[in-house]
Scaffold this active site. Structure first.
Site, PDB file in Angstrom:
ATOM      1  N   ASP A 152     -13.021  -8.181   1.700  1.00 18.26           N
ATOM      2  CA  ASP A 152     -12.893  -7.785   3.101  1.00 18.26           C
ATOM      3  C   ASP A 152     -14.133  -7.037   3.592  1.00 18.26           C
ATOM      4  OD1 ASP A 152     -12.436  -5.491   1.580  1.00 18.26           O
ATOM      5  OD2 ASP A 152     -10.344  -5.302   2.149  1.00 18.26           O
ATOM      6  N   ASN A 176       0.223   1.900   1.624  1.00 17.45           N
ATOM      7  CA  ASN A 176       1.311   1.134   2.248  1.00 17.45           C
ATOM      8  C   ASN A 176       1.504  -0.231   1.598  1.00 17.45           C
ATOM      9  OD1 ASN A 176      -0.886  -0.320   3.109  1.00 17.45           O
ATOM     10  ND2 ASN A 176      -0.601   0.056   5.302  1.00 17.45           N
ATOM     11  N   HIS A 190      -0.922  -2.490   1.025  1.00 16.75           N
ATOM     12  CA  HIS A 190      -1.830  -3.574   1.433  1.00 16.75           C
ATOM     13  C   HIS A 190      -2.751  -3.973   0.287  1.00 16.75           C
ATOM     14  CE1 HIS A 190      -4.946  -0.496   3.126  1.00 16.75           C
ATOM     15  NE2 HIS A 190      -5.555  -1.102   2.129  1.00 16.75           N
ATOM     16  N   GLU A 207      -2.327  -6.150   5.793  1.00 16.05           N
ATOM     17  CA  GLU A 207      -1.445  -5.029   6.096  1.00 16.05           C
ATOM     18  C   GLU A 207       0.020  -5.469   6.114  1.00 16.05           C
ATOM     19  OE1 GLU A 207      -2.515  -2.122   6.036  1.00 16.05           O
ATOM     20  OE2 GLU A 207      -4.213  -1.715   7.340  1.00 16.05           O
TER      21      GLU A 207
HETATM   22  C1  GLP Z   1      -9.025  -0.159   1.515  1.00 17.60           C
HETATM   23  C2  GLP Z   1      -9.489  -1.564   1.138  1.00 17.60           C
HETATM   24  C3  GLP Z   1      -8.711  -2.102  -0.014  1.00 17.60           C
HETATM   25  C4  GLP Z   1      -8.519  -1.007  -1.017  1.00 17.60           C
HETATM   26  C5  GLP Z   1      -7.580   0.009  -0.461  1.00 17.60           C
HETATM   27  C6  GLP Z   1      -7.423   1.252  -1.316  1.00 17.60           C
HETATM   28  O1  GLP Z   1      -8.680   0.028   2.828  1.00 17.60           O
HETATM   29  N1  GLP Z   1      -9.510  -2.540   2.164  1.00 17.60           N
HETATM   30  O2  GLP Z   1      -9.351  -3.249  -0.567  1.00 17.60           O
HETATM   31  O3  GLP Z   1      -7.959  -1.516  -2.206  1.00 17.60           O
HETATM   32  O4  GLP Z   1      -7.862   0.317   0.871  1.00 17.60           O
HETATM   33  O5  GLP Z   1      -8.562   2.045  -1.243  1.00 17.60           O
HETATM   34  P1  GLP Z   1      -8.858   3.198  -2.258  1.00 17.60           P
HETATM   35  O6  GLP Z   1      -9.206   2.516  -3.551  1.00 17.60           O
HETATM   36  O7  GLP Z   1     -10.029   3.939  -1.692  1.00 17.60           O
HETATM   37  O8  GLP Z   1      -7.643   4.021  -2.385  1.00 17.60           O
END
Ligand code: GLP
Length: 250
Positions: free
Chosen positions: A67, A136, A138, A143
């Site tokens: 992404d 959440n 995702h 989402e």
């Molecule tokens: C982000 C990314 C995800 C990631 C998630 C958790 O928004 N788009 O790919 O896995 O949220 O992030 P973090 O590893 O910083 O908790």
């Protein structure tokens, strides 16, 4: 699903890096699906370290990222292209032409998303897809919603995701409100999936992913339908699995 509960973030990172390194060693021209966020940073550090010690080469690896924020240029220090360069690509021997991250500045998002999916198909899909997970549930930026989206698409970020990611920006208002995310088709099309998580704030998402109902309300739950998933968590993220008596490997 094979589930590993490691004692802390470092042990989780090492285990995740071992799974990735094993994939590269087994198949030096593999296609890696890569993730950003604070979760994989430690794993990337191990991979860089092993590369610098001469144990691991990315020379023939191809990569596609999950992404990118919409509206951020690749040189913006919170863009996911910048993250990948900073944490991995600039420190290993991967051919830059073999790395793809969605273009957050695309003028034609629909065409760009279709091209991204066509590129993944042209590679024969991903061999190993690395995933983090949002609080959440995702994955990528898929989402919670009413349905699983198959294709790469533009996403309106959930308010809770904007809150969670505000820590990386000067103010909450600076967090982009949209992103481009790989869809569930490419994620579920991967031959193997490695999902990593750390911290107590991920415990509900991990429980939902592993043994909750399979629902787009918890996007990670779709992984219950994938035949080859490895989950690597630290004790805090895995605490609710233990309480629920889910069998684990370590
Ligand atoms: C982000 C990314 C995800 C990631 C998630 C958790 O928004 N788009 O790919 O896995 O949220 O992030 P973090 O590893 O910083 O908790």
């Amino acid at each position: 699903m094979r589930i590993y509960i490691e004692k802390d973030y470092d042990a989780m990172s090492r285990r995740a890096a071992q799974v990735i390194a094993a994939e590269i060693t087994h198949n030096p021209s593999c296609v890696l699906g890569l993730a950003t966020g604070s979760t994989p940073e430690g794993a990337y550090k191990y991979l860089v370290d092993w590369h610098k010690k001469g144990c691991l080469s990315f020379k023939d690896v191809r990569s596609v990222n999950l992404d990118e924020y919409k509206g951020l240029e690749p040189t913006h220090d919170q863009s996911y292209r910048y993250f990948m360069q900073f944490h991995l690509f600039d420190h290993v021997d991967i051919d830059p032409r073999n790395t793809r991250v969605p273009d957050g500045l695309t003028k034609d998002p629909a065409a760009h998303c279709a091209e991204y999916d066509a590129y993944i198909r042209s590679l024969g899909y991903v061999d190993l897809q690395l995933l983090g997970v949002g609080r959440n549930g995702h994955i990528g930026f898929n989402e919670p919603g009413d349905c699983f989206v198959k294709e790469t698409h533009v996403v309106d970020l959930a308010e809770s995701t904007i809150d969670a990611n505000a820590r990386f920006f000067a103010t909450r208002d600076d967090v982009p409100k949209q992103a481009i995310s790989m869809g569930m088709g490419a994620i579920m099309g991967a031959k193997k999936v490695l999902l990593a998580a750390s911290g107590a704030e991920k415990a509900d998402a991990i429980l939902g992913c592993v043994c909750g109902p399979i629902t787009p309300r918890c996007p990670a739950s779709i992984l219950q339908l994938h035949p080859n998933v490895v989950i690597v968590v630290d004790e805090a993220a895995g605490s609710k699995l233990k309480a629920a008596g889910v069998p684990v490997c370590g």
